[in-house]
Write a protein that holds these residues in place. Structure first.
Motif, PDB file in Angstrom:
ATOM      1  N   PRO A  88     -14.874   0.537  -3.668  1.00 53.16           N
ATOM      2  CA  PRO A  88     -15.717   0.486  -2.466  1.00 53.16           C
ATOM      3  C   PRO A  88     -17.150   0.939  -2.754  1.00 53.16           C
ATOM      4  CG  PRO A  88     -14.196   2.340  -2.376  1.00 53.16           C
ATOM      5  CD  PRO A  88     -13.765   1.498  -3.529  1.00 53.16           C
ATOM      6  N   THR A  92     -18.717   4.920   0.955  1.00 51.79           N
ATOM      7  CA  THR A  92     -17.273   4.960   1.195  1.00 51.79           C
ATOM      8  C   THR A  92     -16.553   5.681   0.065  1.00 51.79           C
ATOM      9  OG1 THR A  92     -17.380   2.877   2.412  1.00 51.79           O
ATOM     10  CG2 THR A  92     -15.226   3.551   1.608  1.00 51.79           C
ATOM     11  N   GLU A  96     -14.221   8.934   0.516  1.00 49.50           N
ATOM     12  CA  GLU A  96     -12.807   8.903   0.129  1.00 49.50           C
ATOM     13  C   GLU A  96     -12.504   9.903  -0.970  1.00 49.50           C
ATOM     14  OE1 GLU A  96     -11.778   4.247   1.270  1.00 49.50           O
ATOM     15  OE2 GLU A  96     -12.144   4.806  -0.831  1.00 49.50           O
ATOM     16  N   TRP A 161      -1.166   4.972   1.352  1.00 52.42           N
ATOM     17  CA  TRP A 161      -2.378   4.914   2.173  1.00 52.42           C
ATOM     18  C   TRP A 161      -3.411   3.975   1.556  1.00 52.42           C
ATOM     19  CZ3 TRP A 161      -3.977   6.945   6.833  1.00 52.42           C
ATOM     20  CH2 TRP A 161      -5.357   6.870   7.095  1.00 52.42           C
ATOM     21  N   PHE A 162      -3.665   4.141   0.250  1.00 52.22           N
ATOM     22  CA  PHE A 162      -4.726   3.357  -0.382  1.00 52.22           C
ATOM     23  C   PHE A 162      -4.269   1.940  -0.741  1.00 52.22           C
ATOM     24  CE2 PHE A 162      -6.726   7.459  -0.662  1.00 52.22           C
ATOM     25  CZ  PHE A 162      -8.079   7.157  -0.569  1.00 52.22           C
ATOM     26  N   ARG A 164      -2.312   0.107   1.102  1.00 59.35           N
ATOM     27  CA  ARG A 164      -2.435  -0.632   2.365  1.00 59.35           C
ATOM     28  C   ARG A 164      -3.889  -1.055   2.605  1.00 59.35           C
ATOM     29  NH1 ARG A 164       0.132   2.305   7.406  1.00 59.35           N
ATOM     30  NH2 ARG A 164      -0.717   0.400   8.337  1.00 59.35           N
ATOM     31  N   ARG A 165      -4.815  -0.229   2.136  1.00 64.13           N
ATOM     32  CA  ARG A 165      -6.233  -0.509   2.395  1.00 64.13           C
ATOM     33  C   ARG A 165      -6.834  -1.440   1.351  1.00 64.13           C
ATOM     34  NH1 ARG A 165     -10.092   1.992   5.574  1.00 64.13           N
ATOM     35  NH2 ARG A 165     -12.256   1.844   4.848  1.00 64.13           N
ATOM     36  N   TYR A 166      -6.454  -1.251   0.075  1.00 59.23           N
ATOM     37  CA  TYR A 166      -7.119  -1.970  -1.017  1.00 59.23           C
ATOM     38  C   TYR A 166      -6.180  -2.857  -1.834  1.00 59.23           C
ATOM     39  CZ  TYR A 166     -10.970   1.235  -0.105  1.00 59.23           C
ATOM     40  OH  TYR A 166     -11.988   1.935   0.501  1.00 59.23           O
ATOM     41  N   ARG A 241     -13.805   5.931  -8.161  1.00 58.65           N
ATOM     42  CA  ARG A 241     -14.800   6.343  -7.177  1.00 58.65           C
ATOM     43  C   ARG A 241     -15.850   7.262  -7.797  1.00 58.65           C
ATOM     44  NH1 ARG A 241     -10.596   4.392  -5.214  1.00 58.65           N
ATOM     45  NH2 ARG A 241     -10.554   3.384  -3.165  1.00 58.65           N
TER      46      ARG A 241
END
Length: 334
Positions: A88, A92, A96, A161-162, A164-166, A241
């Protein structure tokens, strides 16, 4: 030379200089505080001279730097731009990374508080006795509770969690189609296993029948308790990140190493009987785990695949090689 390239070189040189100075100061502080004796519960190293115990992390760092050279050679001409593009944008990534770091530190604190209530020693990313032995080996209950806590808290929850997002690709959890990731993985595993066997030939004294029985148990126990938690929290989420935030692979490599060490703050061998022993324990954790954590970061950043370090430099070497006898003892496997 263009201004961006010049800036990158200045950042790289400054990062390396700061890292070298910090390493020297860390060694000096440990030598000054220890007064010729490390008060740790490490039976496997108790007969090793003090100078060698102090030198081991630095010798390990030399080997890790050499492995980085091997990875660089294997990845020459290779770009991870498609995988980098999945990270991201900076704001972001910063948000994160901060949230995951706070979560991981809270999870560490919860593990230190909860473990005694569950009849265990404080949870770290290593089971007590890992790699260096301990005077009171873990019970089967302690080993299973440790693995369950770490697996759920550091792998399952943040992973779900991640993902599902990425998606898995966005967490760098997919191998490339050309087999280049696998080539790096196998090369690192072979070299690291050879180095560990050469340094600790006693590994080979374990009977082959015991390897066949206890080795798979060690692979699963440490896979759930430390390999997957490390891979997901640090290398699939945080290290990419860090790269986006800093814009520097070198800075992200060092930050990944420091994060890896921070997740081992209380080890089974740590001694908190006095303020001096507590400080020594914390400093020695940083000295011992920053180097391995940096290599894991580097190979992840060069391949864009968090699995490479997990399978090539963690699951088998060292945990199956070193910890199969411990697992056999814990579960009475003979």
């Amino acid at each position: 030379m263009s201004t961006p390239i010049r800036r990158q070189r200045i950042v790289l040189a400054s990062t390396i200089a700061l890292a070298c100075a910090s390493w020297i100061l860390l060694n000096a502080a440990i030598i000054a505080l220890s007064r010729g004796f490390l008060p740790f519960d490490r039976p496997a190293l108790m007969r090793m001279p003090f100078a060698w115990q102090i030198a081991m992390p630095s010798l390990g760092l030399i080997e890790q730097l050499a492995l980085m050279g091997l990875v660089a050679a294997l990845c020459r001409g290779r770009s991870v731009a498609p995988r980098e593009a999945l990270i991201p944008e900076r704001a972001t990534a910063l948000r994160e990374a901060g949230a995951v770091l706070a979560y991981a530190m809270l999870a560490q604190g919860l593990g230190w508080w909860l473990a005694p209530l569950l009849g265990s020693r404080p949870f770290s990313f290593h089971l007590a006795g890992t790699l260096v032995g301990c005077s009171v080996p873990p019970t089967p209950h302690e080993a299973l509770v440790w693995a369950a806590y770490n697996g759920v808290v550091y792998a399952v929850l943040p992973g779900l969690w991640f993902v599902r997002r990425y998606g898995a690709a966005g967490l760098w959890l997919r191998f490339d189609a050309g087999g280049r990731d696998l080539r790096v993985l196998v090369s690192v595993l072979m070299v690291e296993a050879a180095v560990q066997i050469a340094a600790m030939p006693a590994i080979l004294q374990t009977p082959p029948a015991l390897w066949l029985k206890a080795g798979p148990v060690a692979l699963v126990l440490y896979g759930v308790g430390t390999v997957l938690p490390t891979m997901i929290t640090v290398y699939a989420i945080l290290v990419p990140r860090y790269w986006r935030i800093t814009g520097s692979r070198a800075a992200a490599t060092i930050l990944g190493g420091l994060t890896y060490a921070a997740l081992h703050l209380i080890e089974g061998w740590s001694n908190f009987d006095s303020p001096r022993d507590a400080v020594l324990s914390l400093l020695f954790v940083m000295l011992s785990y920053t180097g391995p954590g940096m290599f894991k970061s580097y190979v992840t950043l060069r391949t864009g695949n968090a699995w490479v370090h997990a399978l090539g430099y963690h699951a088998v070497a060292p945990h199956v090689l070193f910890d199969t006898p411990l697992v056999a003892r814990i579960f009475a496997i003979s």
